[in-house]
Design an enzyme around this catalytic site. Sequence first.
Site, short mmCIF file in Angstrom:
data_model
loop_
_atom_site.label_atom_id
_atom_site.label_comp_id
_atom_site.label_asym_id
_atom_site.label_seq_id
_atom_site.Cartn_x
_atom_site.Cartn_y
_atom_site.Cartn_z
N GLU A 1 0.84 -1.20 0.00
CA GLU A 1 0.00 0.00 0.00
C GLU A 1 0.88 1.25 0.00
OE1 GLU A 1 -4.30 -0.19 1.74
OE2 GLU A 1 -3.12 0.89 3.19
N HIS B 1 8.06 -26.96 1.19
CA HIS B 1 7.30 -28.07 0.63
C HIS B 1 6.12 -27.55 -0.19
CE1 HIS B 1 9.66 -30.89 3.03
NE2 HIS B 1 9.68 -29.89 3.91
N LYS C 1 -13.23 1.20 -3.58
CA LYS C 1 -14.33 1.50 -2.64
C LYS C 1 -15.47 2.19 -3.39
CE LYS C 1 -11.56 2.12 1.55
NZ LYS C 1 -11.00 3.12 2.44
O1 LIG Z 1 -8.98 2.15 9.76
P1 LIG Z 1 -9.92 2.39 8.64
O2 LIG Z 1 -10.18 3.83 8.39
O3 LIG Z 1 -11.20 1.62 8.85
O4 LIG Z 1 -9.26 1.86 7.31
C1 LIG Z 1 -8.88 0.52 7.16
C2 LIG Z 1 -7.91 0.37 6.03
O5 LIG Z 1 -8.47 0.85 4.83
C3 LIG Z 1 -7.47 1.50 4.06
O6 LIG Z 1 -7.74 2.86 4.09
C4 LIG Z 1 -7.49 1.12 2.65
O7 LIG Z 1 -7.37 -0.26 2.53
C5 LIG Z 1 -6.17 1.17 4.77
O8 LIG Z 1 -5.17 2.07 4.47
C6 LIG Z 1 -6.63 1.13 6.16
O9 LIG Z 1 -5.70 0.52 6.99
#
Ligand SMILES: O=P(O)(O)OC[C@H]1O[C@](O)(CO)[C@@H](O)[C@@H]1O
Length: 504
Positions: A283, A312, A417
């Site tokens: 990330e 393995h 998202k």
């Molecule tokens: O802690 P939050 O805001 O729920 O986000 C969870 C995760 O989602 C992200 O924003 C994107 O995967 C991560 O960087 C983060 O750790």
Amino acid sequence: MEPRFQAAFKAMEELEKGAIANPDEGRMVGHYWLRNPKLAPNSFLRLQIENTLEALLKFSNDVVSGKIKPPSSPEGRFTQVLSVGIGGSALGPQFVAEALAPDNPPLKIRFIDNTDPAGIDHQIAQLGPELASTLVIVISKSGGTPETRNGLLEVQKAFREAGLNFAKQGVAITQEKSLLDNTARIEGWLARFPMFDWVGGRTSEMSAVGLLPAALQGIDIKEMLTGGHLMDEANRTTVLRNNPAALLALCWYWASDCVDMVVLPYKDSLLLFSRYLQQLVMESIGKEFDLNGNRVNQGLTVYGNKGSTDQHAYIQQLRDGVHNFFVTFIEVLRDRPPGHDWELEPGVTCGDYLFGMLQGTRSALYSNERESITVTVEEVTPRSVGALIGLYERAVGIYASLVNINAYHQPGVEAGKKAAGEVLALQKRVLAVLNEASCKDPVEPLTLEEVADRCHATEDIEMIYKIIAHMAANDRAIIAEGNCGSPRSIKVFLGECNVDALYG
Ligand SMILES: O=P(O)(O)OC[C@H]1O[C@](O)(CO)[C@@H](O)[C@@H]1O
């Protein structure tokens, strides 16, 4: 590389002093202050860190000692932690629990880290009657992540059905005034701990996110912080050859034609380290543009489980197959706590075999020109785990400087998202169209083309097919007749007309 490293060290120094090191989001990057609050750029932030640590230590001591009790548990004290969170709000706590939790922790921990209903049901079912003595920690920096919200709603439903008062057993870890924070405050949850704007999810293990769950399992969190702090100190030298994180970043840079980073701890308790690093590295480093706006498509792919088990599974390919990787062996010198070892054949212990497998695999790879890094720790302790986390956090930051990218944002995640939100919006339109046709007399079954047409979404017909197949498989009042294998044959209608939805 020396001038580029000196520039990276300078950037890191600025970052530690409170520069806006995450320019897109206009944020400071302060995870190093968590283990040395004196470094924080002002006394307000220093106090925030110190007060939070003090408060969470007191809270966890009170929970463990039974001073803070669940209202209706026969045990009279909390016995389980259920952590609800995803990504950086789960991976660190999961790694640390696996690495450091004692065999009989004061509170056992479980995780809900997805919006998979069956997975959630499984965790709740496993708790059984102990739900009454479960402390639920909901962790979300933003306080609005859908998977975490869904986990919370599912857990709250389980509490209602068991006749339990969730608020008396719920704890929130989130940014002040987030949706989650407001919910917890209004509903009067047992406790709330802050996440700070200047700590990213993937570097939050040494904030309340990681420290509270660890403390509740009886893990010495001050030692974890000390490990991180000592590692940070070692990583502040500007003498490259003495700086562990810089050397690690240099190795990655050297090997960067090989984009796969295979992380192999030879220690079962470190199994989740590579999973934790997957987010931290990918990330942070997986970016389309550099800081000057040039398209660079950077990335390092992290995978691995543990040695010698993986020997393995896929080491065959590493030794002989496509050469697109470098391995990092995590070597742990201490096999077992003192006084427990024995020789299973003359002069050889079980741990000697593990050692032999590591060294053998390393040599076998080298003999076929496959390079590797070895990180050695004396034993797996809170201090060494804190140090490992500190090492990789800093190596990621330095590497990002070398390749001139922002390690602290994640624009790509937002795209997924947003698209997920659009799918759910389309699903609502599909339902409305089907409802209208199903309220006719006689009911009007529709083909997928007709549904897409009436949704004004002809280009999304494949997605509409997926939506209908998913809902039909889940007793959602959708009746789909025809052959799944030939979507054109399918006709869809609802088992009942929802008149309210029609006119609402
Ligand atoms: O802690 P939050 O805001 O729920 O986000 C969870 C995760 O989602 C992200 O924003 C994107 O995967 C991560 O960087 C983060 O750790």
